[in-house]
Design an enzyme around this catalytic site. Structure first.
Site, PDB file in Angstrom:
ATOM      1  N   ASP A 154    -141.280 -17.402  -9.490  1.00  0.00           N
ATOM      2  CA  ASP A 154    -142.244 -17.585 -10.914  1.00  0.00           C
ATOM      3  C   ASP A 154    -141.248 -18.328 -11.952  1.00  0.00           C
ATOM      4  O   ASP A 154    -140.178 -18.163 -11.915  1.00  0.00           O
ATOM      5  CB  ASP A 154    -142.290 -16.185 -11.444  1.00  0.00           C
ATOM      6  CG  ASP A 154    -143.349 -16.370 -12.797  1.00  0.00           C
ATOM      7  OD1 ASP A 154    -144.053 -17.138 -12.731  1.00  0.00           O
ATOM      8  OD2 ASP A 154    -142.382 -16.116 -13.779  1.00  0.00           O
ATOM      9  N   ASP A 311    -146.995 -10.889 -18.351  1.00  0.00           N
ATOM     10  CA  ASP A 311    -145.942 -12.193 -18.517  1.00  0.00           C
ATOM     11  C   ASP A 311    -144.997 -11.784 -19.489  1.00  0.00           C
ATOM     12  O   ASP A 311    -144.721 -13.008 -20.187  1.00  0.00           O
ATOM     13  CB  ASP A 311    -146.492 -13.354 -18.203  1.00  0.00           C
ATOM     14  CG  ASP A 311    -145.783 -14.383 -18.103  1.00  0.00           C
ATOM     15  OD1 ASP A 311    -144.493 -14.225 -17.736  1.00  0.00           O
ATOM     16  OD2 ASP A 311    -145.978 -15.629 -18.119  1.00  0.00           O
ATOM     17  N   HIS A 315    -137.639 -13.634 -25.797  1.00  0.00           N
ATOM     18  CA  HIS A 315    -136.566 -14.488 -26.195  1.00  0.00           C
ATOM     19  C   HIS A 315    -136.140 -14.225 -27.572  1.00  0.00           C
ATOM     20  O   HIS A 315    -136.693 -13.397 -28.106  1.00  0.00           O
ATOM     21  CB  HIS A 315    -137.427 -16.053 -26.467  1.00  0.00           C
ATOM     22  CG  HIS A 315    -137.740 -16.407 -24.883  1.00  0.00           C
ATOM     23  ND1 HIS A 315    -136.989 -16.922 -23.983  1.00  0.00           N
ATOM     24  CD2 HIS A 315    -139.066 -16.896 -24.706  1.00  0.00           C
ATOM     25  CE1 HIS A 315    -137.397 -17.360 -23.059  1.00  0.00           C
ATOM     26  NE2 HIS A 315    -138.840 -17.292 -23.416  1.00  0.00           N
TER      27      HIS A 315
END
Lengths: 427, 309
Positions: A154, A311, A315
């Protein structure tokens, strides 16, 4: 009848008041609530009419540990999962070092056991190729033995169709499914914006939907040729959905997922007055058009797309607070997925059946994970959900370390109040 | 007119009346250009930071001259001399600049949206001097001002923008502004250098230059970035020049008084023939002169906006 350890009283299951009886971590019985109850030694949890839902399974998250613990770690990721309503999560291999050997897999599982011994359960996904380089197969036997539930490159799609074919074949020897991030490596720059009207106006290099659909077509042809399963990650556009529908009509062993953000957001967010060029909406594949969004809803309702996945891509704040071109792709999703997708059920956009299939039975069926359908013997994985509680998405209300979502500031409806995994309360 | 906007990010945020106010103000500053002492004290004591994270000669100089003619103090910050080269984030650069309390920041940056990013984080005016492929509002304003000086009203005029539209912030801003001012806009270039969704823009699109140039009142050539060939978007520069280079023969096909424009710097012999660049039809140097007065007008309007003197 086995000894009952836990009884959840007066929970609302599909419109009916029920009592749930749990024995040794499994569902013993679910029956309409009685006026009186002989509880014996069992712990009784009063649900006060809260909605009862089976725990969800997320087959596509990024936990970032080892290597990027400042974004997320196993502990914080599982915390977000527990509060988000997930009992099973599968985490991707793009850590540092890459999860391409048993030691990394075992490290992740040790961390999970240490911090969350009662769940949520962690199922690592091993790398398909060594170092995600797309050149040599990863040692899938070792990875499977260490606990990997699937294999994927991925984020770094395998460029060579030959290597990809070999990976699919080799993975089948270990009874594991390969998950493919569908992106033609030549057409599909990870631009974070759909190629089209919005990218043209904003002057951003875009990723066309055919970059995804071409790889979907390749995978369908390979799956049919090899007669082996391939799972397609985070599908985002109508072209892909049409191809998958066609493949399924031919009996090809293809399964697919989409994410809450492709069901609820479009590329137009990037040129709205308040969110123009906002890197929080930068994701790969990119947010597409309204027609694509509609196609994702149709495909989920009719079963063309089997399951939902977040998904979840956390961050650090400073990484996203920068120029659009420079910011990394990804949206944090474990905390918000339930409210967002239940909202679609409440609005009549997504059927309740599709919601349950997409978050529970389908992903567990594809990857052979434990699933609760409230039948005797099923794992007692469920949560009590306040459908009416409003909450504001903010750094303080998200359990993940990742606060990077374009939903920041939005008011969502529905919160997990109590979560049981294998009959044990985790939140 | 009381100027209400804090920032100039693109021409799309301006009304036609505001554009006309900019032109009127620029027109007044034109007279100053003729004087022996080309300076007024209008912005005395105000400071303007010229933050050019991407190389620029004419735009930066033009803003510098414009600021100095209004007696503002101008400070230059180039990427090479800024902490961006040391890995500092744009946010930290913005906050550092903010702490020095400038009255306006003129920014050029290689990323689309960078000017918006700065504007969201700075109290002072942010003027976009070109962000990525997104927008170049001051270039569009000076282009239209140049034509306005020639013709007055632009409505009913047909203007061809020629060349690499896909990568051009100049083209994007000009398409918006020229349409706002009533002109008809044509675009011409190879398909590989047109934006993906150009069919939905308010323009006519041509691939044949002879056809595209027929009857037009002005041609705006765009600079071809030579690395496009390396990107595989063009087979070679010779073929590009033969197919899409503007030459003297195109003047015959256009309106006889056709005006030729180019934002510079020119690749002579590639996007425009050398002789055409130097003919009387060329407004290329007029654009440079207009640039100074339009930027003076913008600095004046944005730095003395409502709430200030």
């Amino acid at each position: 009848m086995a000894k009952i350890d836990l009884i959840v009283r007066r929970a609302k299951l599909d419109g009916q008041d029920v009592d749930v009886f749990v024995s040794e971590g499994k569902i013993a019985e679910v029956k309409p609530s009685a006026e009186t109850l002989e509880a014996g030694d069992a712990v009784v949890e009063e649900a006060f009419g809260l909605t009862l839902l089976p725990s969800m399974t997320d087959v596509h998250v990024h936990l970032r540990e080892p290597g990027f613990e400042y974004k997320e770690d196993v502990e914080s990721g599982l915390r977000a999962a527990a509060w988000g309503g997930f009992s099973n999560i599968m985490c991707m291999a793009n850590t540092k070092p890459v999860n391409d050997n048993g030691a990394v897999t075992e490290f992740m599982l040790d961390k999970a056991r240490k911090h969350w011994p009662d769940g949520p359960r962690l199922f690592p996904i091993g790398a398909l190729t060594k170092g995600l380089q797309g050149k040599e197969l990863a040692p899938m036997g070792e990875l499977a033995e260490a606990g990997c539930a699937a294999f994927s490159n991925d984020g770094v799609p395998v460029e060579s169709t030959k290597i990809f074919r070999l990976a699919v074949e080799y993975a089948s020897d270990w009874d594991r499914v390969v998950i493919d991030h569908c992106e033609d490596p030549y057409l599909g720059v990870a631009a974070g914006v759909n190629e089209g009207e919005v990218s043209s106006r904003l002057g951003l290099p875009g990723q066309p939907d055919v970059a995804e659909a071409m790889q979907v077509a390749r995978d369908i042809l390979l799956a049919e040729y090899l007669d082996l399963p391939i799972h397609l990650a985070h599908i985002s556009c109508r072209r892909s959905a049409d191809l998958i529908r066609f493949a399924k009509s031919r009996g090809v062993k293809i399964s697919a997922e989409t994410t809450p953000h492709y069901l609820t957001m479009t590329e137009n967010i990037l040129e709205a007055e308040a969110t123009e060029f906002d890197a929080l909406a930068k994701v790969n594949p990119p947010l597409r058009t309204e027609d694509d969004r509609q196609a994702m809803i149709e495909a989920l309702n009719d079963g063309t797309i089997d399951c939902l996945a977040t998904d979840h891509a956390p961050h650090a704040g400073y990484e996203k607070e920068t120029e659009f071109d420079v910011a990394p792709c990804g949206i944090t999703g474990l905390d918000t997925a339930l409210s967002v997708t239940w909202g679609l059920v409440r609005d009549g956009v997504l059927t309740r059946e599709a919601f349950l299939r997409a978050w529970t039975t389908a992903p567990c069926g594809i990857f052979k994970l434990p699933v609760n359908a409230f039948k005797p013997g099923d794992p007692a994985d469920f949560f009590l959900f306040d459908e009416d509680e409003d909450w504001t998405v903010s750094p303080a209300t998200l359990h993940s370390k990742g606060k990077n979502t374009p939903l920041l500031g939005s008011v969502l409806k529905g919160r997990v109040k109590t979560h049981f995994i294998a009959g044990k309360k985790v939140v | 007119m009381k100027w209400l906007h804090k920032d100039l990010l693109d021409v799309s945020r301006l009304s036609k009346a505001e554009v006309m106010a900019i032109f009127e103000t620029a027109g007044r500053f034109q007279e100053l250009q003729e004087r022996p002492v080309k300076k007024v004290p209008t912005l005395k004591g105000r400071s303007v930071v010229l933050f050019f994270a991407e190389p620029s000669t004419r735009t930066k100089t033009s803003f510098d001259v414009a600021g100095k003619r209004l007696s503002a103090d101008t400070f230059s910050l180039a990427k090479s001399s800024s902490s961006l080269t040391k890995g500092e984030s744009l946010k930290d650069t913005a906050l550092t600049l903010q702490a020095m309390a400038p009255d306006a920041i003129v920014i050029r940056h290689w990323c689309s949206g960078a000017a918006r990013f700065m504007a969201d984080r700075l109290d002072c005016s942010v003027i976009n001097a070109g962000d990525g492929r997104h927008a170049h509002p001051t270039q569009a304003l000076l282009d239209s001002f140049t034509l306005h000086q020639e013709w007055g009203d632009l409505s009913g005029r047909t203007i061809l923008i020629l060349g690499d539209i896909a990568h051009s912030r100049v083209a994007r801003s000009n398409v918006i502004l020229l349409n706002m001012l009533g002109a008809k806009v044509r675009l011409c270039g190879p398909r590989t250098l047109l934006p993906p969704a150009v069919r939905n823009w308010p323009v006519e699109v041509y691939s044949d230059l002879d056809e595209a140039v027929r009857g037009v009142d002005a041609v705006m050539c765009l600079r071809l970035q030579l690395e496009r060939q390396k990107d595989g978007l063009l087979p070679d520069l010779r073929e590009y020049a033969r197919t899409y280079g503007l030459g003297m023969k195109h003047v015959e096909l256009a309106n006889p008084d056709v005006r030729i424009m180019h934002p510079g710097p020119l690749n002579r012999g590639v996007e425009i023939s050398s002789e055409l660049a130097d003919t009387a039809n060329s407004l290329i140097l007029d654009q440079v002169a207009s640039g100074v007065v339009v930027r003076m007008a913008l600095l004046f309007l944005y730095m003395t906006r409502k709430g200030e003197e």
